[in-house]
Design an enzyme around this catalytic site. Structure first.
Site, short mmCIF file in Angstrom:
data_model
loop_
_atom_site.label_atom_id
_atom_site.label_comp_id
_atom_site.label_asym_id
_atom_site.label_seq_id
_atom_site.Cartn_x
_atom_site.Cartn_y
_atom_site.Cartn_z
N ARG A 1 12.20 -5.71 4.91
CA ARG A 1 12.20 -4.21 4.71
C ARG A 1 12.98 -3.50 5.60
O ARG A 1 13.19 -3.73 6.80
CB ARG A 1 10.56 -3.76 5.21
CG ARG A 1 10.35 -2.41 5.31
CD ARG A 1 8.80 -1.87 5.02
NE ARG A 1 8.17 -2.28 6.43
CZ ARG A 1 6.90 -2.12 6.26
NH1 ARG A 1 6.20 -1.53 5.33
NH2 ARG A 1 6.30 -2.60 7.51
N ARG B 1 11.91 -1.63 11.32
CA ARG B 1 10.60 -1.52 12.15
C ARG B 1 10.66 -2.64 13.27
O ARG B 1 10.70 -3.85 13.01
CB ARG B 1 9.40 -1.33 11.61
CG ARG B 1 9.17 0.02 10.97
CD ARG B 1 7.96 0.28 9.90
NE ARG B 1 6.65 -0.56 10.43
CZ ARG B 1 5.56 -0.42 9.60
NH1 ARG B 1 5.52 0.23 8.55
NH2 ARG B 1 4.56 -0.95 10.06
N ARG C 1 -9.27 0.50 9.19
CA ARG C 1 -9.05 -0.94 9.51
C ARG C 1 -10.18 -1.54 10.47
O ARG C 1 -9.69 -2.62 10.68
CB ARG C 1 -7.62 -1.03 10.18
CG ARG C 1 -6.65 -0.71 9.34
CD ARG C 1 -5.13 -1.08 10.19
NE ARG C 1 -4.24 -0.16 9.57
CZ ARG C 1 -3.03 -0.65 9.35
NH1 ARG C 1 -2.51 -1.58 10.00
NH2 ARG C 1 -2.13 0.00 8.83
N LYS D 1 0.93 -1.28 0.01
CA LYS D 1 -0.12 0.14 0.03
C LYS D 1 0.87 1.19 -0.07
O LYS D 1 0.79 2.18 -0.69
CB LYS D 1 -0.90 -0.01 1.18
CG LYS D 1 -1.78 -1.24 1.48
CD LYS D 1 -2.74 -1.17 2.81
CE LYS D 1 -1.73 -1.21 3.88
NZ LYS D 1 -1.06 -2.31 4.21
P1 AP5 Z 1 4.90 -1.49 1.83
O1 AP5 Z 1 4.63 -0.61 0.77
O2 AP5 Z 1 5.75 -0.59 2.75
O3 AP5 Z 1 3.77 -2.31 2.51
P2 AP5 Z 1 2.35 -1.70 3.27
O4 AP5 Z 1 1.20 -2.47 2.78
O5 AP5 Z 1 2.29 -0.28 3.21
O6 AP5 Z 1 2.63 -2.29 4.73
P3 AP5 Z 1 2.92 -1.88 6.12
O7 AP5 Z 1 3.45 -2.84 7.00
O8 AP5 Z 1 3.56 -0.61 6.23
O9 AP5 Z 1 1.34 -1.75 6.61
P4 AP5 Z 1 0.76 -2.01 7.73
O10 AP5 Z 1 -0.67 -1.80 7.33
O11 AP5 Z 1 1.12 -3.25 8.83
O12 AP5 Z 1 1.39 -0.94 8.70
P5 AP5 Z 1 1.34 0.59 9.17
O13 AP5 Z 1 2.39 1.35 9.04
O14 AP5 Z 1 0.13 1.16 8.54
O15 AP5 Z 1 6.11 -2.67 1.56
C1 AP5 Z 1 6.25 -3.61 2.38
C2 AP5 Z 1 7.84 -4.19 1.92
O16 AP5 Z 1 7.61 -4.99 0.72
C3 AP5 Z 1 8.88 -3.31 1.54
O17 AP5 Z 1 10.02 -3.58 1.94
C4 AP5 Z 1 8.72 -2.98 -0.11
O18 AP5 Z 1 10.01 -2.50 -0.39
C5 AP5 Z 1 8.32 -4.49 -0.53
N1 AP5 Z 1 7.46 -4.29 -1.45
C6 AP5 Z 1 6.43 -3.68 -1.55
N2 AP5 Z 1 5.69 -3.84 -3.04
C7 AP5 Z 1 6.37 -4.94 -3.33
C8 AP5 Z 1 6.11 -5.80 -4.63
N3 AP5 Z 1 5.28 -5.46 -5.23
N4 AP5 Z 1 7.05 -6.56 -4.74
C9 AP5 Z 1 7.92 -6.82 -4.01
N5 AP5 Z 1 8.29 -6.23 -2.70
C10 AP5 Z 1 7.44 -4.99 -2.61
O19 AP5 Z 1 0.75 0.41 10.75
C11 AP5 Z 1 1.69 0.02 11.68
C12 AP5 Z 1 0.74 -0.13 13.07
O20 AP5 Z 1 0.05 1.24 13.28
C13 AP5 Z 1 -0.26 -1.24 12.95
O21 AP5 Z 1 -0.08 -2.39 13.36
C14 AP5 Z 1 -1.18 -0.41 14.18
O22 AP5 Z 1 -0.74 -0.80 15.63
C15 AP5 Z 1 -1.10 0.89 13.96
N6 AP5 Z 1 -2.20 1.53 12.99
C16 AP5 Z 1 -1.91 2.24 11.78
N7 AP5 Z 1 -3.28 2.28 11.03
C17 AP5 Z 1 -4.31 2.20 12.06
C18 AP5 Z 1 -5.59 2.10 12.09
N8 AP5 Z 1 -6.17 2.81 10.92
N9 AP5 Z 1 -6.15 1.84 13.19
C19 AP5 Z 1 -5.53 1.15 14.23
N10 AP5 Z 1 -4.18 1.01 14.15
C20 AP5 Z 1 -3.37 1.54 13.29
#
Ligand code: AP5
Length: 207
Positions: free
Chosen positions: A122, A153, A88, A13
């Site tokens: 990552r 992370r 979410r 994403k």
């Molecule tokens: P990346 O693009 O970073 O993936 P992503 O889907 O953005 O994954 P995240 O881990 O950032 O999402 P998340 O939803 O768990 O974390 P968030 O920070 O929102 O890609 C991942 C890796 O793959 C990278 O190394 C990239 O280079 C590689 N990659 C990407 N595309 C690729 C491809 N096509 N092929 C190969 N490699 C690829 O949330 C973290 C925490 O915050 C949550 O756990 C929660 O505690 C809190 N939080 C955030 N939002 C909320 C909410 N709305 N409600 C409650 N808690 C929340």
């Protein structure tokens, strides 16, 4: 357009959203990035959120909804935005309906084992916010964009990744049916390369 990127952690994403920000100029609103910015500034909200995030659990809805509500009022959101990682939960989706008109929800589907490989490799740059995978880096410690020191992370260790996937299945996956029923859901198979995802997304928008 007002877009939601919906998908499991590691579905790409953030990677796709960053590309679109460069291409279109509309802002990426990542609740994960906003919470990490609060942590970096040592705010009360950031400290409270850290306890949940480090364990792979969701931060309480009331905190997240208030934060997004304020962000969407800002000037740069007037011409559209990409919601990355929000909503979410069903409660977050209901709250969003009160404050925004969403044009499309893009669901990014990826198998769990691919996700575990992506996230455990990552590396992120705290200086320029670049996101990379170790397999693509000549030096796994230095940011290829700005030379900053790359970090892993806390929630990208395998045990916590699997916990995040379980939380996703239980609390976020129900949003797929929710947005499908509203006629807003479109999907891409996000298990291919970054370029494949960009192409599939652009085809979706054209269609
Ligand atoms: P990346 O693009 O970073 O993936 P992503 O889907 O953005 O994954 P995240 O881990 O950032 O999402 P998340 O939803 O768990 O974390 P968030 O920070 O929102 O890609 C991942 C890796 O793959 C990278 O190394 C990239 O280079 C590689 N990659 C990407 N595309 C690729 C491809 N096509 N092929 C190969 N490699 C690829 O949330 C973290 C925490 O915050 C949550 O756990 C929660 O505690 C809190 N939080 C955030 N939002 C909320 C909410 N709305 N409600 C409650 N808690 C929340």
């Amino acid at each position: 357009m007002n877009l939601i990127f919906l998908g499991p952690p590691g579905s790409g994403k953030g990677t796709l959203a960053s590309y679109l920000v460069k291409k279109t100029g509309i802002p990426q609103i990542s609740t994960g990035d906003m919470l990490r910015a609060h942590q970096a500034h040592g705010t009360k909200l950031g400290l409270e959120a850290k306890a949940y995030m480090d364990k792979g659990e969701l931060v309480p809805d009331s905190v997240i909804i208030g934060m997004v509500n304020e962000r969407l009022k800002e000037e740069d959101c007037k011409n559209g935005y990409i919601l990355d990682g929000f909503p979410r939960t069903l409660a977050q989706a209901h709250a969003l309906e009160e404050i925004a008109d969403i044009d499309m929800v893009v669901f990014m589907a990826v198998d769990n084992e691919i996700i575990v490989k992506r996230l455990s490799g990552r590396r992120v740059c705290p200086d320029c916010s670049g996101t990379f995978h170790v397999s693509t880096l000549d030096n796994p410690e230095l940011c290829p964009n700005c030379g900053g020191k790359l970090i892993q992370r806390v929630d990208d260790c395998e045990t916590t990744i699997r916990k995040r996937l379980k939380v996703y299945d239980e609390q976020t996956a129900p949003l797929i049916a929710y947005y499908r029923e509203k006629g807003l859901l479109r999907g891409i198979d996000a298990s291919g390369s970054v370029e494949d995802n960009r192409r599939d997304f652009e085809n979706l928008i054209k269609a």
